[in-house]
Design a protein around this motif. Structure first.
Motif, PDB file in Angstrom:
ATOM      1  N   LEU A  84      36.962  -6.490 -98.941  1.00 41.37           N
ATOM      2  CA  LEU A  84      36.968  -5.023 -99.035  1.00 41.37           C
ATOM      3  C   LEU A  84      36.762  -4.474-100.438  1.00 41.37           C
ATOM      4  O   LEU A  84      36.715  -3.257-100.617  1.00 41.37           O
ATOM      5  N   GLN A 104      39.316   7.591 -95.250  1.00 37.02           N
ATOM      6  CA  GLN A 104      38.753   7.787 -93.918  1.00 37.02           C
ATOM      7  C   GLN A 104      38.186   9.191 -93.744  1.00 37.02           C
ATOM      8  O   GLN A 104      37.081   9.373 -93.216  1.00 37.02           O
ATOM      9  N   VAL A 122      32.412   0.393 -91.630  1.00 32.06           N
ATOM     10  CA  VAL A 122      32.808  -0.395 -90.466  1.00 32.06           C
ATOM     11  C   VAL A 122      31.950   0.050 -89.284  1.00 32.06           C
ATOM     12  O   VAL A 122      31.757   1.250 -89.068  1.00 32.06           O
ATOM     13  N   GLN A 169      31.683   0.852 -85.701  1.00 30.37           N
ATOM     14  CA  GLN A 169      32.561   1.138 -84.576  1.00 30.37           C
ATOM     15  C   GLN A 169      32.071   2.370 -83.823  1.00 30.37           C
ATOM     16  O   GLN A 169      31.318   3.183 -84.360  1.00 30.37           O
ATOM     17  N   LYS A 224      37.191  -5.344 -85.834  1.00 28.83           N
ATOM     18  CA  LYS A 224      36.408  -4.501 -86.723  1.00 28.83           C
ATOM     19  C   LYS A 224      35.219  -5.297 -87.243  1.00 28.83           C
ATOM     20  O   LYS A 224      35.380  -6.473 -87.612  1.00 28.83           O
ATOM     21  N   THR A 225      34.093  -4.667 -87.277  1.00 28.38           N
ATOM     22  CA  THR A 225      32.893  -5.305 -87.802  1.00 28.38           C
ATOM     23  C   THR A 225      32.541  -4.679 -89.146  1.00 28.38           C
ATOM     24  O   THR A 225      32.249  -3.481 -89.226  1.00 28.38           O
ATOM     25  N   PHE A 226      32.609  -5.504 -90.199  1.00 25.35           N
ATOM     26  CA  PHE A 226      32.301  -5.060 -91.557  1.00 25.35           C
ATOM     27  C   PHE A 226      30.874  -5.471 -91.912  1.00 25.35           C
ATOM     28  O   PHE A 226      30.344  -6.454 -91.382  1.00 25.35           O
ATOM     29  N   HIS A 230      29.081  -6.796 -95.014  1.00 26.76           N
ATOM     30  CA  HIS A 230      29.241  -7.327 -96.367  1.00 26.76           C
ATOM     31  C   HIS A 230      27.884  -7.312 -97.070  1.00 26.76           C
ATOM     32  O   HIS A 230      26.860  -7.694 -96.466  1.00 26.76           O
ATOM     33  N   THR A 262      26.964  -8.804 -91.440  1.00 27.66           N
ATOM     34  CA  THR A 262      28.062  -8.363 -90.586  1.00 27.66           C
ATOM     35  C   THR A 262      29.036  -9.509 -90.302  1.00 27.66           C
ATOM     36  O   THR A 262      28.638 -10.660 -90.137  1.00 27.66           O
ATOM     37  N   THR A 277      32.701  -9.891 -87.880  1.00 29.58           N
ATOM     38  CA  THR A 277      33.649  -9.243 -86.969  1.00 29.58           C
ATOM     39  C   THR A 277      34.976  -9.983 -87.023  1.00 29.58           C
ATOM     40  O   THR A 277      35.040 -11.198 -86.813  1.00 29.58           O
ATOM     41  N   CYS A 282      41.831  -7.233 -86.301  1.00 25.72           N
ATOM     42  CA  CYS A 282      42.681  -6.437 -87.174  1.00 25.72           C
ATOM     43  C   CYS A 282      44.026  -6.201 -86.498  1.00 25.72           C
ATOM     44  O   CYS A 282      44.082  -5.765 -85.345  1.00 25.72           O
ATOM     45  N   TYR A 288      43.405  -9.260 -91.422  1.00 29.30           N
ATOM     46  CA  TYR A 288      42.107  -9.510 -90.800  1.00 29.30           C
ATOM     47  C   TYR A 288      41.937 -11.014 -90.674  1.00 29.30           C
ATOM     48  O   TYR A 288      42.068 -11.747 -91.670  1.00 29.30           O
TER      49      TYR A 288
END
Length: 273
Positions: free
Chosen positions: A138, A151, A159, A161, A220-222, A224, A229, A231, A234, A249
């Motif tokens: 992160l 947020q 993310v 979503q 959650k799918t980040f 990077h 990606t 997943t 969380c 995570y």
């Protein structure tokens, strides 16, 4: 009034008793069993020279922020933390303000779970600390960063979503902030946060609705920047007896996401090295 030398003596005693492994530092060959001054200073975000002056009793009026940071690093119990504050000539943290003290057991989680990204937050979602896996995933650790502000201002880590997931997450954050305001009415940081966010239409709408929503375990799918990606599962926990929030995570073992998470952590370790 504090007795001269009490603060210095407590610092030395509690530094000597804390084992390096408890903060994730290899013990190696040491002259003493506890942490070195350099290690405490680094973890607390203060200079070694200042820590020396504190331990020698040559600087007996540290700020509340410094004392809180030292209490966190030394993994003090609540009673010990209060004693350190009083010895510094400061009032012990009031239960009517948001707790920032991280129990030693939580800090050991950070040090002992290198394969899990762990972040620790206050009850109103200000980041207190995180481990290396979290930073690799992160970004750099910023202890002043507030997740609710991120947020609702669009500055959070991207993310992937659905709109429904975003709605639920934001409602849960707003619920948490309302609970914090009710529980800690004297804490200026909570009041300031509410005032800052009410100027944002989306937050103001959810705040006015007053709907209570709890966090739920989710994926959650980040995205990077180097790996692409990933997943991850969380989960949000609360340390028993505190209002400290622990966010983790993890990746299911032997999956492509686990391999990608391994690579992310390796890249993060290489950058630090």
């Amino acid at each position: 009034m504090p007795v001269r030398g009490d603060f210095a003596a407590l610092l030395r005693a509690w530094r000597d008793r804390l084992q390096p492994a408890a903060v994730g530092i290899p013990a190696g060959i040491r002259r003493t069993s506890g942490l070195r001054r350099e290690e405490v200073a680094m973890l607390a975000g203060i200079s070694v020279d200042y820590l020396v002056r504190l331990e020698q009793g040559r600087s007996e009026r540290p700020s509340e922020e410094v004392v809180a940071s030292l209490a966190r690093v030394l993994q003090l119990s609540d009673a010990e933390r209060d004693q350190l504050f009083i010895a510094a000539g400061l009032p012990a943290p009031s239960p009517r303000t948001v707790p920032h003290h991280i129990p030693g057991s939580v800090q050991r989680l950070l040090a002992r779970l290198p394969d899990v990204a762990v972040g620790v937050y206050t009850t109103h979602w200000t980041l207190l600390t995180a481990n290396a896996a979290w930073v690799a995933l992160l970004g750099p650790l910023d202890r002043a960063r507030n997740l609710i502000v991120q947020q609702f201002t669009g500055t959070a880590v991207p993310v992937v979503q659905s709109a429904e997931q975003v709605e639920h997450f934001e409602r849960a954050l707003v619920s948490d902030l309302r609970t914090a305001r009710l529980k800690y009415p004297d804490d200026p940081s909570v009041r300031d946060l509410v005032e800052r966010l009410t100027g944002i239409d989306r937050f103001a709408r959810l705040w006015a609705e007053g709907t209570i929503v709890e966090h739920r375990s989710k994926v959650k799918t980040f995205v990077h920047p180097q790996v692409g990606t990933v997943t991850l599962d969380c989960d949000v926990f609360t340390a028993t007896g505190t209002d400290i929030r622990i966010v983790t995570y993890t990746a299911a073992p032997e999956t492509e996401d686990a391999s990608r998470f391994d690579l992310i952590r390796a890249l993060g370790a290489a950058e630090v090295g």
